[in-house]
Every structure is written in structure tokens, then in C-alpha cells.
Design a protein around this motif. Structure first.
Motif, PDB file in Angstrom:
ATOM      1  N   ASP A  40       0.830  -1.198   0.000  1.00  0.00           N
ATOM      2  CA  ASP A  40       0.000   0.000   0.000  1.00  0.00           C
ATOM      3  C   ASP A  40       0.865   1.249   0.000  1.00  0.00           C
ATOM      4  O   ASP A  40       1.953   1.267   0.588  1.00  0.00           O
ATOM      5  N   VAL A  41       0.391   2.281  -0.661  1.00  0.00           N
ATOM      6  CA  VAL A  41       1.031   3.597  -0.658  1.00  0.00           C
ATOM      7  C   VAL A  41      -0.029   4.641  -0.357  1.00  0.00           C
ATOM      8  O   VAL A  41      -1.225   4.391  -0.531  1.00  0.00           O
ATOM      9  N   GLN A  42       0.418   5.784   0.095  1.00  0.00           N
ATOM     10  CA  GLN A  42      -0.480   6.917   0.246  1.00  0.00           C
ATOM     11  C   GLN A  42      -0.008   7.991  -0.726  1.00  0.00           C
ATOM     12  O   GLN A  42       1.184   8.305  -0.793  1.00  0.00           O
ATOM     13  N   ASP A  55      -5.455   6.605  -1.499  1.00  0.00           N
ATOM     14  CA  ASP A  55      -4.789   5.338  -1.242  1.00  0.00           C
ATOM     15  C   ASP A  55      -4.370   4.735  -2.571  1.00  0.00           C
ATOM     16  O   ASP A  55      -4.970   5.009  -3.607  1.00  0.00           O
ATOM     17  N   GLY A  56      -3.355   3.933  -2.535  1.00  0.00           N
ATOM     18  CA  GLY A  56      -2.910   3.253  -3.743  1.00  0.00           C
ATOM     19  C   GLY A  56      -2.246   1.940  -3.403  1.00  0.00           C
ATOM     20  O   GLY A  56      -2.002   1.640  -2.230  1.00  0.00           O
ATOM     21  N   PHE A  75       5.166   1.612 -10.163  1.00  0.00           N
ATOM     22  CA  PHE A  75       3.852   2.139 -10.509  1.00  0.00           C
ATOM     23  C   PHE A  75       2.816   1.648  -9.509  1.00  0.00           C
ATOM     24  O   PHE A  75       2.752   0.448  -9.211  1.00  0.00           O
ATOM     25  N   ALA A  76       1.996   2.568  -9.011  1.00  0.00           N
ATOM     26  CA  ALA A  76       0.934   2.218  -8.068  1.00  0.00           C
ATOM     27  C   ALA A  76      -0.407   2.680  -8.628  1.00  0.00           C
ATOM     28  O   ALA A  76      -0.517   3.802  -9.137  1.00  0.00           O
ATOM     29  N   ARG A  77      -1.400   1.823  -8.558  1.00  0.00           N
ATOM     30  CA  ARG A  77      -2.764   2.172  -8.958  1.00  0.00           C
ATOM     31  C   ARG A  77      -3.364   3.017  -7.848  1.00  0.00           C
ATOM     32  O   ARG A  77      -3.266   2.689  -6.679  1.00  0.00           O
ATOM     33  N   VAL A  78      -3.969   4.148  -8.217  1.00  0.00           N
ATOM     34  CA  VAL A  78      -4.576   5.058  -7.253  1.00  0.00           C
ATOM     35  C   VAL A  78      -6.043   4.698  -7.096  1.00  0.00           C
ATOM     36  O   VAL A  78      -6.775   4.589  -8.077  1.00  0.00           O
TER      37      VAL A  78
END
Length: 177
Positions: A40-42, A55-56, A75-78
């Protein structure tokens, strides 16, 4: 044959960011880069005086290391959800955003200023008004701090600014601020 427009779905936005070699190596466990996927990323977007948070989740990484920077593009999906704090139509492709990603866990460590470390891996603690040299394991260096692991009690007082003549056995008086 000319392009007259571009369709972008707000449900399929992704953010790309680069991890330097050290960060990438630390974030993958046991040499398996697939452990980075699914994290997870913010995503924080500063929009004027406000800040929007999304969130992503990391979904993929570039196939090769960037030759210019030596980093790995990730790459992160948002996830854009429609609620009062996170309007779905606010985030725009091309926006410059900040990414927060949880680091690895460091159990049993404490943070000290970089200058508290003496001779590469020692600190001085105060035991009954006397300095004692304690060997530490430097686990990670941050900007101006280090994370260290050592066998000392939680309430031990530590010298954070050593001086030239410091040494074990030296008598000290701790002054309260």
C-alpha cells in the motif's frame, strides 16, 4: 489518422515514482522483487492550501533500472473513492504528488542523533553518574539520525553529543533541562 483527443478513466489512474537502489533493495525481502508488489502507498496531492490524500497499491515496476539515476521506477494504482475527503474528480493526470510507503520494520531499535555514535559503533551511557561505553549495532542511517540496537534498559540516559575527552569511567552529572 489524426488524434483528436485522449480518453482517461479516473478509475484507472496510476502514479509512478522512483526508488533508489538502496531503498529498492531494502524494500524487497530475500531478493524477491515480487514482495514489493501489492504494498500500500499513500498519495498526497497539494492543491493550493489544501491537501488531498488517496490510497494506492503498487502493481508493477519497470523492467529495467534507469541508467541515468540508477533507480527503479515503480507504478501504483490510485484508488479514487467518492467521499467528502477524497473527491473522485479532483485528481488529474500529470499532477505532481508525494508518495508515502511503509518501510521495513526494525524491531528492538531506537533512534539517536548521528553524532552520538563514537568510533563507528559505540555510544556512551550514564550508569550511576559514570560513563559506560556500549557497543551498538547500527541498523540504518537516516538523514541526521541512526537506528541502533543495543542491550540497554529503556530508561538509560545516553550522551548524544560526545566531546573530545570522553571515555568510559568518566564521572558525570546529569542536569535536568
Amino acid at each position: 489518422g489524426e488524434s483528436i483527443g485522449r480518453l482517461i478513466s479516473s478509475d484507472d489512474l496510476e502514479v509512478s515514482f522512483e526508488l533508489n537502489n538502496d531503498d529498492y533493495a531494502r524494500l524487497i525481502s530475500q531478493g524477491k522483487s515480487d514482495t514489493l508488489l501489492g504494498r500500500d502507498v499513500q498519495v498526497n496531492w497539494r492543491l493550493g492550501d489544501s491537501q488531498l490524500r488517496y490510497d494506492g497499491r503498487i502493481e508493477r515496476r519497470a523492467a529495467e533500472i534507469d541508467p541515468g539515476s540508477g533507480g527503479v521506477e515503480v507504478f501504483a494504482r490510485v484508488a479514487v473513492r467518492g467521499d467528502a475527503d477524497q473527491p473522485t474528480d479532483a485528481l488529474r493526470p500529470g499532477a505532481f504528488v508525494e508518495i508515502s510507503l511503509a518501510d521495513v520494520s526494525y524491531p528492538g531499535v531506537f533512534a539517536l542523533p548521528e553524532e552520538a555514535i563514537v568510533d563507528g559503533a559505540r555510544i556512551f551511557s550514564v550508569v550511576e553518574d559514570t560513563l559506560e561505553s556500549v557497543e551498538v549495532e547500527v541498523v540504518r542511517r537516516l538523514e541526521d539520525q541512526v537506528l541502533v540496537r543495543a542491550e540497554i534498559a529503556d530508561d538509560t540516559e545516553i550522551v548524544t553529543t560526545p566531546f573530545a575527552t570522553i571515555g568510559p569511567g568518566m564521572r558525570v552529572r546529569v542536569l535536568a533541562e
